[in-house]
Write an enzyme that holds these catalytic residues in place. Structure first.
Site, mmCIF file in Angstrom:
data_model
loop_
_atom_site.group_PDB
_atom_site.id
_atom_site.type_symbol
_atom_site.label_atom_id
_atom_site.label_comp_id
_atom_site.label_asym_id
_atom_site.label_seq_id
_atom_site.Cartn_x
_atom_site.Cartn_y
_atom_site.Cartn_z
ATOM 1 N N CYS A 72 45.362 22.169 18.058
ATOM 2 C CA CYS A 72 45.659 23.598 17.977
ATOM 3 C C CYS A 72 46.815 23.813 17.007
ATOM 4 O O CYS A 72 47.896 23.256 17.188
ATOM 5 C CB CYS A 72 46.014 24.152 19.354
ATOM 6 N N CYS A 78 52.859 29.005 20.564
ATOM 7 C CA CYS A 78 52.156 29.734 21.617
ATOM 8 C C CYS A 78 52.622 29.292 23.004
ATOM 9 O O CYS A 78 52.814 28.101 23.256
ATOM 10 C CB CYS A 78 50.652 29.520 21.494
ATOM 11 N N CYS A 81 49.542 27.203 26.431
ATOM 12 C CA CYS A 81 49.134 25.858 26.877
ATOM 13 C C CYS A 81 50.345 24.928 26.972
ATOM 14 O O CYS A 81 51.350 25.125 26.290
ATOM 15 C CB CYS A 81 48.120 25.257 25.920
ATOM 16 N N CYS A 161 43.590 29.014 18.334
ATOM 17 C CA CYS A 161 43.366 28.789 19.768
ATOM 18 C C CYS A 161 42.028 28.093 20.006
ATOM 19 O O CYS A 161 40.978 28.570 19.576
ATOM 20 C CB CYS A 161 43.401 30.122 20.518
ATOM 21 N N GLN A 288 36.483 33.293 38.138
ATOM 22 C CA GLN A 288 37.070 32.080 37.569
ATOM 23 C C GLN A 288 36.922 32.075 36.055
ATOM 24 O O GLN A 288 35.847 32.365 35.524
ATOM 25 C CB GLN A 288 36.396 30.838 38.153
ATOM 26 N N TYR A 317 39.866 35.155 52.187
ATOM 27 C CA TYR A 317 40.304 35.406 50.815
ATOM 28 C C TYR A 317 39.098 35.240 49.889
ATOM 29 O O TYR A 317 39.106 34.457 48.936
ATOM 30 C CB TYR A 317 41.432 34.455 50.408
ATOM 31 N N GLU A 338 38.503 40.046 52.240
ATOM 32 C CA GLU A 338 39.258 40.140 50.998
ATOM 33 C C GLU A 338 40.038 41.452 50.997
ATOM 34 O O GLU A 338 39.514 42.504 51.362
ATOM 35 C CB GLU A 338 38.311 40.095 49.795
ATOM 36 N N ASP A 383 40.351 30.157 50.620
ATOM 37 C CA ASP A 383 40.633 30.103 49.185
ATOM 38 C C ASP A 383 41.709 31.147 48.870
ATOM 39 O O ASP A 383 41.437 32.183 48.258
ATOM 40 C CB ASP A 383 39.352 30.383 48.398
ATOM 41 N N CYS A 410 44.493 26.744 44.380
ATOM 42 C CA CYS A 410 44.874 26.725 42.966
ATOM 43 C C CYS A 410 46.346 26.365 42.803
ATOM 44 O O CYS A 410 46.866 26.358 41.685
ATOM 45 C CB CYS A 410 44.579 28.069 42.313
#
Length: 455
Positions: A72, A78, A81, A161, A288, A317, A338, A383, A410
């Site tokens: 990249c 940037c 990442c 990118c 996602q 969730y 939710e 989740d 996550c």
């Protein structure tokens, strides 16, 4: 003794989740966000904590021996990442080591760890990008791109990118060129004056539907016909633009939200397909960002159910109901909860789209709604958001006492915190697997199966 606000040079001797580096200076431990083990860096010392000094990364002076990859061109500037300079195998190993260290720190030893699964795509995997209008230097030309690393006001043209779909780059560049030519002002976050705020692009990677959402203030006009004509004239797109939207947002916060939403062309949604099911995705739906990675993630969840009897499943969730719908063919009934009302509406709509009649979705806070459930679940899927399960809700959830929980996380930090509570309440970790949903970033998903121990 290191002084506060002093600039020093240190070598990164270790890293911890999520993307925090550790260095030593005058027998003091220095911790800061960013960096890779083996780099020599310049940092600014900030707050003194009990056992370490918090610092801010200013500059990378020498690269790490681990950095063997530069794909990249924007990697230095940037802020999107963290691991663009690592080989993908080394990135996976790093994530694995950091997550397992969290379990080791809390002395959780019996994991039955099944390893980390690669993302099916490492480049061009993102199905959504949110770009910001601004300038790269004060008074410079209009730029549409991502925030400069560590800067709130500076935007860079992210032409290199490699995690965004190629169509996104073509669209972003055309939109930037269009507004430069007609001299439209961007929204200045300091003065709160200007028009252009964000450009959000979503693409269904299976159907190749593209949805474009231009976000502006109400301080000026955008010609809907010319803007639409400009977008529809873009050549070389792999996908097809099925919807163009114009969102008015006069809020002060630097987030995408709608005071008013106008449809300029086509429809307000795209349709994505995962594991044989279709999902309508609207401009503000959660989905996602890695479509093919999500297929693998949900396949892991389905595999973790194994062959046990799962008549009644709670999906807590539940978001837009993706997991609930994927599990519905192997269950008698699935109930999702939710808090975001729009997500529940989309989940209900998607269930109808897929012809599923054994899934129910409830709009509300998990903490409150679980008290109203009368069914006895055989399995509970959890989740939660990055903050994990709300402390007031976790005991209520555990008290349903199903044979099995499957916890999709996550954020491994809050996962480990919550797992300790489950273990104190008589559950053991049957197995755990990581799924790399976010290549080149420090983030990773974890799927954990918990079973109730026999008393």
């Amino acid at each position: 003794m290191a002084r506060k606000k002093k600039i020093i040079e240190v070598e990164i001797i270790d890293t911890i989740f999520p993307n925090k580096s550790i260095g030593k200076y005058e027998d003091q431990t220095i911790i800061f966000k960013g960096g890779i083990k083996g780099q020599k860096v310049k940092v600014l010392l900030n707050r003194r904590k009990k056992n370490y000094i918090e610092a801010k990364l200013l500059e990378i002076l020498e690269r790490s021996p681990l950095e063997k990859n530069i794909l990249c061109s924007d990697v230095k500037d940037c802020g999107g990442c963290a691991y663009q300079t690592l080989l993908y195998e080394d990135e996976l190993k790093l994530k694995e080591e950091q997550v397992l260290a969290l379990f080791e720190k809390e002395e959780i030893k019996e994991l039955n760890y099944l390893g980390i699964e690669k993302s099916p795509r490492v480049e061009g995997y993102r199905n959504k990008m949110e770009y910001t209008f601004g300038d790269e230097i004060k008074g410079g030309p209009l730029v549409l791109g991502l925030h400069r690393r560590g800067r709130f006001y500076e935007i860079i043209d992210t032409d290199g990118c490699n995690i965004a779909d190629k169509d996104f780059t073509l669209i972003r560049k055309r939109v930037m060129k269009y507004f430069r030519e007609i001299n439209t002002a961007f929204y200045n976050k300091r003065t709160h004056e200007g028009i252009l705020r964000h450009l959000v692009i979503r693409k269904a990677l299976s159907t190749r539907d593209i949805l474009i959402n231009l976000v502006t203030t109400s301080q000026g006009e955008v010609d809907p016909n010319n803007f639409t004509k400009e977008l529809l004239s873009i050549h070389g797109l792999e996908g097809k633009i099925v919807g163009i939207l114009h969102t008015i947002n006069d809020g002060l916060a630097d987030v995408v939200k709608a005071d008013k939403l106008n449809l300029l062309h086509g429809r307000e949604y795209i349709i994505e397909e995962i594991l044989g099911l279709k999902f309508k995705i609207s401009p503000f739906s959660f989905f996602q960002t890695n479509t093919f990675g999500a297929e693998r993630l949900y396949s892991i969840v389905r595999d973790f159910i194994e062959d046990e009897k799962t008549n009644i499943v709670f999906d807590l969730y539940s978001g837009t109901g993706t997991i609930a719908q994927i599990l519905s063919p192997v269950c008698e009934k699935v109930i999702g909860i939710e808090i975001i009302e729009e997500a529940v509406e989309m989940a209900i709509e998607n269930a109808k789209l897929n012809g599923l009649h054994n899934v129910d979705f409830i709009s509300g806070d998990v903490f409150e709604e679980v008290d109203k459930l009368k069914e006895k679940p055989d399995l509970i899927i959890i989740d939660p958001p990055r903050d994990g399960i709300h402390p007031k809700a976790i005991n209520k959830i555990i008290n349903f006492a199903p044979q099995t929980f499957i916890y999709v996380s996550c954020n491994p930090i809050t996962l480990v915190r919550d797992l300790k509570i489950f273990m104190d309440k008589g559950y053991k970790i049957d197995k755990m697997k990581l799924m790399d949903m976010f290549p080149r970033t420090p983030h990773v998903e974890a799927v954990t199966r918990l079973v109730r121990e026999l008393s």
